[in-house]
Design a protein around this motif. Structure first.
Motif, PDB file in Angstrom:
ATOM      1  N   VAL A  74       0.830  -1.204   0.000  1.00 32.03           N
ATOM      2  CA  VAL A  74       0.000   0.000   0.000  1.00 32.03           C
ATOM      3  C   VAL A  74       0.866   1.255   0.000  1.00 32.03           C
ATOM      4  CG1 VAL A  74      -1.430   1.384   1.545  1.00 32.03           C
ATOM      5  CG2 VAL A  74      -2.164  -0.882   0.904  1.00 32.03           C
ATOM      6  N   MET A  78       0.676   4.235  -2.696  1.00 34.07           N
ATOM      7  CA  MET A  78       0.348   5.605  -2.304  1.00 34.07           C
ATOM      8  C   MET A  78       1.412   6.567  -2.823  1.00 34.07           C
ATOM      9  SD  MET A  78      -2.442   5.465  -0.714  1.00 34.07           S
ATOM     10  CE  MET A  78      -2.647   6.974   0.196  1.00 34.07           C
ATOM     11  N   ILE A  82       0.723   9.668  -5.342  1.00 36.48           N
ATOM     12  CA  ILE A  82       0.954  11.064  -4.956  1.00 36.48           C
ATOM     13  C   ILE A  82       1.961  11.720  -5.893  1.00 36.48           C
ATOM     14  CG2 ILE A  82       1.911  12.536  -3.135  1.00 36.48           C
ATOM     15  CD1 ILE A  82       0.594  10.495  -1.158  1.00 36.48           C
ATOM     16  N   GLY A 114      -2.179   3.593 -10.947  1.00 37.68           N
ATOM     17  CA  GLY A 114      -2.616   2.896  -9.742  1.00 37.68           C
ATOM     18  C   GLY A 114      -3.229   1.551 -10.094  1.00 37.68           C
TER      19      GLY A 114
END
Lengths: 268, 288
Positions: A74, A78, A82, A114
């Motif tokens: 994860v 992330m 970002i 993603g």
């Protein structure tokens, strides 16, 4: 607990995917990874997702288990999201605050990346969920066998890999036991700042290293007394052999690839 | 200080195909100052049970009370619990890591945040209690023999001054002489300090001589419990789960079955020897 890390650990089940020849699964995973980079529009995700989810369904590995495995990455996901949102530049910013400018193009790339990363990780972990480490290295050894012509030590590398993989669960269990033994003496691995925590690792690492060296020595000795001398003339207890279902699986892979190429041509 | 197990069940990897019930509805009371033998075959749940006593594992359902407090409570201090309930694992190699024996023994007290002088005092005392001479204090723990390592590991837990001492298979891998030495040592510690001792083993032979009470585990449950003599009357049931009564007990029982007037439940060699002598004298008409 440390044993709860599921990313890539074999999940015992008796499914068609589990029974496939490891070579088919390795090639299939490669095909799948390549296929994820074939298209530029969101349309491409429809066939890739259908393919992946039907494989997951066939493998009988519970979906919950796969999601649990994703938790380990994860942070990486992330970070990628970002970075993509912040650093992709476009024409008209959607949102502006000090030096941060977010463009619709950034959001699109982030979403695209993603999904791609998630599918990538899920796809490759599905292979390790359904293939034992031994099968995996056997498959790799056979697939890379032609490289022997160029003096690549294929067997040795495969043997090293299978030993390393074989010892992961052993060392995990050992780490668990060592942690418990030290916790029983009041050791605390969760509290304190980063330096205190790093220092708290010493009582785990020292016994772990010592025992790994001991194990390595024992294993080398055991292999030597059984006259191990490399891959030359070595036979297998379970030689890999293609069966009907393996050819069907190759066929399905070809169809899938063809479908994706069509998507690329007609939908971009 | 008592430990109470109230309908404790523990499952490993619940909700997956690897799910395994290691404890199944266990009810148990361990009283202050008792010397208990916990016996069971490999995989019967002994290790899981003892790890509940110092909070390394928490029950999946049910409650463990230590000193009347529920150890699953969120604000219950695990560190406090581990200083009260000392657990020595089977392999000393899993816990020895410092360059010298003394430093290793001091690891526990240091984690408790004691004063340096107190830490030093406790480590010397603990090492003396397990019979490690001061010539070995500055030796590397990795140079010691198997029996010595095990004693240093026990000292490392004793130095925390626990009220309950749990030993997981303390005799595994030792020769008979080393085994008797370690068991004698544990028995001495129990007599001298009066702390509760729980001895985990798969061998009846080991524990029969020393303990007040035996707890027998099989397939994740406690199946028998009581003083050694009472437990050994269930010889058939014990054999059924892969355990056996001590050899001396077996012999005196066989003799009693053959019609000798011998007490059928001798536990120690000495006891059996005296009984045999008594019967022999009786038969020959020699006055005792």
């Amino acid at each position: 607990m440390i044993r709860d890390i599921t990313l890539g650990q074999y999940y015992p089940e008796n499914s068609i995917i589990h029974r496939l020849d490891p070579r088919v699964k390795i090639v299939g995973t490669l095909v799948y990874l390549v296929s994820l980079f074939l298209f530029k529009s969101f349309w491409g995700y429809i066939p890739t997702m259908i393919f992946l989810f039907s494989c997951i369904h066939l493998s009988k590995v519970p979906f919950k288990h796969i999601v649990k495995g994703l938790k380990a990455v994860v942070m990486l996901l992330m970070f990628t999201l970002i970075c993509n949102i912040i650093f992709t530049r476009g024409e008209v910013p959607l949102f502006e605050w000090k030096f941060i400018r977010i463009y619709p193009e950034g959001l699109r790339t982030a979403g695209f990346m993603g999904i791609r990363l998630t599918l990538l990780i899920t796809g490759s972990s599905l292979m390790t969920f359904t293939t034992t480490p031994t099968q995996l290295t056997d498959g790799l050894e056979r697939l890379f066998a032609p490289l022997k012509l160029f003096k690549v030590p294929v067997h040795e590398v495969a043997m090293m890999m299978s030993i390393a993989l074989r010892f992961i669960p052993v060392l995990l269990e050992e780490t668990d036991k060592i942690m418990k033994a030290q916790q029983a003496r009041g050791a605390d691995f969760e509290e304190g700042n980063i330096f205190q925590r790093a220092k708290a690792m010493v009582p785990i690492l020292v016994p772990l290293f010592i025992s790994s060296f001991r194990r390595a020595g024992d294993l080398a000795m055991a292999m030597e007394v059984r006259c191990y001398h490399g891959g030359e003339g070595r036979t297998r207890m379970k030689p890999l052999k293609y069966k009907g279902r393996d050819f069907i699986a190759y066929g399905v892979q070809l169809l899938y690839l063809a479908a994706l190429i069509l998507v690329r041509i007609f939908l971009g | 200080m008592s430990i109470i197990f109230d309908h404790v069940t523990h499952k490993y990897s619940p909700g997956t195909t690897m799910e395994k019930t290691a404890l199944n509805d266990v009810n148990l009371v361990i009283n202050d100052g008792e010397f208990i033998g916990l016996i069971g075959h490999t995989g019967s749940g002994k290790s899981t049970l003892i790890q509940h006593m110092n909070g390394l594992l928490l029950p999946t359902s049910g409650t463990v009370y230590v000193d009347g407090e529920d150890i699953s409570e969120k604000d219950y201090s695990k560190k406090m619990l581990r200083s009260k309930v000392g657990l020595v694992f089977q392999y000393p190699e899993h816990q020895l890591f410092e360059p010298t024996v003394v430093k290793d023994v001091q690891f526990g007290p240091r984690n408790l945040g004691l004063k340096p002088l107190e830490i030093e005092y406790r480590s010397f005392e603990a090492l003396k209690n397990v019979g490690i001479g001061d010539d070995l204090f500055d030796a590397s723990p990795f140079e010691l023999s198997g029996g010595q390592k095990r004693r240093v590991a026990i000292a490392g837990v004793l130095a925390m001054k626990p009220k309950v001492l749990i030993l997981d298979e303390p005799t595994a891998g030792l020769d008979p002489a080393g085994r008797d030495e370690i068991l004698g040592l544990i028995s001495d510690i129990h007599k001298k300090t009066g702390i509760t001792v729980i001895l985990v083993s798969h061998s009846m032979e080991d524990v029969a001589n020393y303990v007040d009470r035996i707890i027998v585990m099989n397939a994740a449950s406690v199946v028998l419990e009581g003083p050694p003599k009472a437990v050994f009357t269930y010889a058939k049931e014990l054999e059924g789960i892969g355990l056996s009564v001590p050899q001396v007990t077996q012999i005196t029982r066989d003799l009693a079955n053959k019609g000798f007037e011998i007490s059928p439940d001798c536990i120690t060699l000495e006891e059996a020897g005296e009984e045999l002598l008594r019967v022999y004298r009786q038969r020959k008409g020699i006055p005792g």
